[in-house]
Design a protein around this motif. Structure first.
Motif, PDB file in Angstrom:
ATOM      1  N   SER A  36       0.824  -1.205   0.000  1.00  0.00           N
ATOM      2  CA  SER A  36       0.000   0.000   0.000  1.00  0.00           C
ATOM      3  C   SER A  36       0.861   1.259   0.000  1.00  0.00           C
ATOM      4  N   GLN A  37       1.911   1.268   0.808  1.00  0.00           N
ATOM      5  CA  GLN A  37       2.797   2.428   0.862  1.00  0.00           C
ATOM      6  C   GLN A  37       3.510   2.633  -0.470  1.00  0.00           C
ATOM      7  N   GLU A  96       3.222   5.960  -2.842  1.00  0.00           N
ATOM      8  CA  GLU A  96       4.399   6.724  -3.262  1.00  0.00           C
ATOM      9  C   GLU A  96       4.477   6.842  -4.780  1.00  0.00           C
ATOM     10  N   GLN A  97       3.887   5.900  -5.488  1.00  0.00           N
ATOM     11  CA  GLN A  97       3.860   5.948  -6.946  1.00  0.00           C
ATOM     12  C   GLN A  97       2.745   6.848  -7.477  1.00  0.00           C
ATOM     13  N   GLY A  98       1.910   7.356  -6.581  1.00  0.00           N
ATOM     14  CA  GLY A  98       0.789   8.200  -6.995  1.00  0.00           C
ATOM     15  C   GLY A  98      -0.444   7.417  -7.388  1.00  0.00           C
ATOM     16  N   ASP A 129      -5.819   2.759  -9.535  1.00  0.00           N
ATOM     17  CA  ASP A 129      -5.791   3.712 -10.643  1.00  0.00           C
ATOM     18  C   ASP A 129      -4.485   4.486 -10.588  1.00  0.00           C
ATOM     19  N   LEU A 130      -3.900   4.715 -11.759  1.00  0.00           N
ATOM     20  CA  LEU A 130      -2.649   5.449 -11.873  1.00  0.00           C
ATOM     21  C   LEU A 130      -2.722   6.318 -13.112  1.00  0.00           C
ATOM     22  N   ASP A 136      10.179  -0.715 -10.309  1.00  0.00           N
ATOM     23  CA  ASP A 136      10.440  -0.308  -8.938  1.00  0.00           C
ATOM     24  C   ASP A 136       9.876  -1.300  -7.926  1.00  0.00           C
ATOM     25  N   PHE A 137       8.803  -2.010  -8.314  1.00  0.00           N
ATOM     26  CA  PHE A 137       8.168  -2.924  -7.371  1.00  0.00           C
ATOM     27  C   PHE A 137       9.042  -4.147  -7.086  1.00  0.00           C
TER      28      PHE A 137
END
Length: 300
Positions: free
Chosen positions: A38-39, A43-45, A70-71, A84-85
């Motif tokens: 979740s964090q 942080e990814q928006g 949603d992104l 990044d994940f």
């Protein structure tokens, strides 16, 4: 005379899912998994719109999660999010996948002479209730060509005999490999080989006309009648090399009695089969299934 070609309806449209993605995660259970994921998304928006999780056992069991989020500018930003994940995934020993909700899965439906499961999928697709693209129908008989082509769907007739089975499979693989995401055996009365299954691991769904693991193999309604059962059912499962033994996705049953002969059991069973298969296909198309060992976790 002109022929009406039926096209699918998108009941809600696709615009609301243009920036939506789905993440499936499985890993050994431990504290902090939900918080970390979740964090990271925050942080990814990204905005989480749905989250489901399940643990087999908080003390050393396996943990499963499905998140929809949603992104903004998803197509542009998703590759960097996935890259990044990996640091989160490595930390928790995760197996994970991310899917764009707007990208419909491409389906190939295999069918023989019985049309009830095929029709249910066609109707749900046409109504917009099955979020997928039916890329083709493949059959070892030519009986349903007119029906399928009335929906504007390509129909491929590939006869299968003991002598031509290898060539038939070669043609099937040529038609489907790299062109479909899921193969559906909608009462396709042929056994697919391990070679074919290997190309579509956990991407072939079969409907078996019994409540597995009871009455494996051929003529399950006759087996059920001979045994005098009071419930009959149907099972949708992923296909593995072992006959009718793959991970079960969905099942349902209906009560019957000693008054019901084999023909009546088949009539009752057809309704169960069509609903169970349609549910399984819908869940796969919506990325709601995680396979672990020989079971599925279904976030429905």
């Amino acid at each position: 005379m002109s022929q009406t070609v039926y096209q699918p309806q998108d009941a809600k449209g696709r615009d609301d899912k243009a920036n939506r993605a789905r993440m499936l995660v499985s890993c050994p259970d431990r504290a902090g998994i939900v918080a970390a994921v979740s964090q990271f998304l925050y942080e990814q928006g990204a905005n989480i719109v749905q989250s489901d999780q399940y643990t087999m056992d908080p003390e050393g069991g396996m943990f499963f999660m499905r998140i929809e989020f949603d992104l903004q500018n998803l197509e542009q930003n998703l590759p960097s999010l996935q890259e990044d994940f990996t640091r989160i995934a490595d930390r928790f020993e995760m197996r994970w996948s991310v899917y764009r909700a707007s990208r419909k899965k491409r389906l190939a439906i295999f069918v023989s002479k019985e049309d009830h499961c095929l029709l249910e999928l066609l109707w749900q697709w046409q109504a917009g209730d099955l979020e997928a693209d039916i890329a083709m129908v493949i059959s070892n008989h030519n009986d349903m060509r007119a029906l399928v082509e009335s929906f504007g769907i390509p129909y491929h007739h590939i006869p299968v005999t003991a002598e031509t089975k290898a060539e038939a499979e070669r043609q099937q693989l040529e038609l489907t490999s790299g062109k479909v995401d899921l193969v559906i055996l909608a009462r396709y009365m042929q056994i697919v080989t391990p070679k074919f299954i290997e190309r579509f691991t956990n991407r072939i769904i079969n409907i078996h006309h019994s409540f597995l693991p009871a009455f494996v193999g051929g003529k399950p309604y006759q087996q059920a009648y001979d045994r005098g059962v009071k419930l009959i059912g149907a099972t949708a499962h992923y296909v593995t090399a072992e006959l009718d033994a793959g991970p079960i996705i969905e099942q349902d049953v209906q009560r019957v009695s000693h008054r019901d002969n084999v023909a009546e059991l088949k009539r009752i069973g057809r309704h169960i089969e069509r609903i169970v298969l349609a549910r399984a296909v819908k869940w796969h198309a919506e990325d709601r299934l995680v396979v672990y060992q020989n079971k599925t976790v279904a976030f429905v």
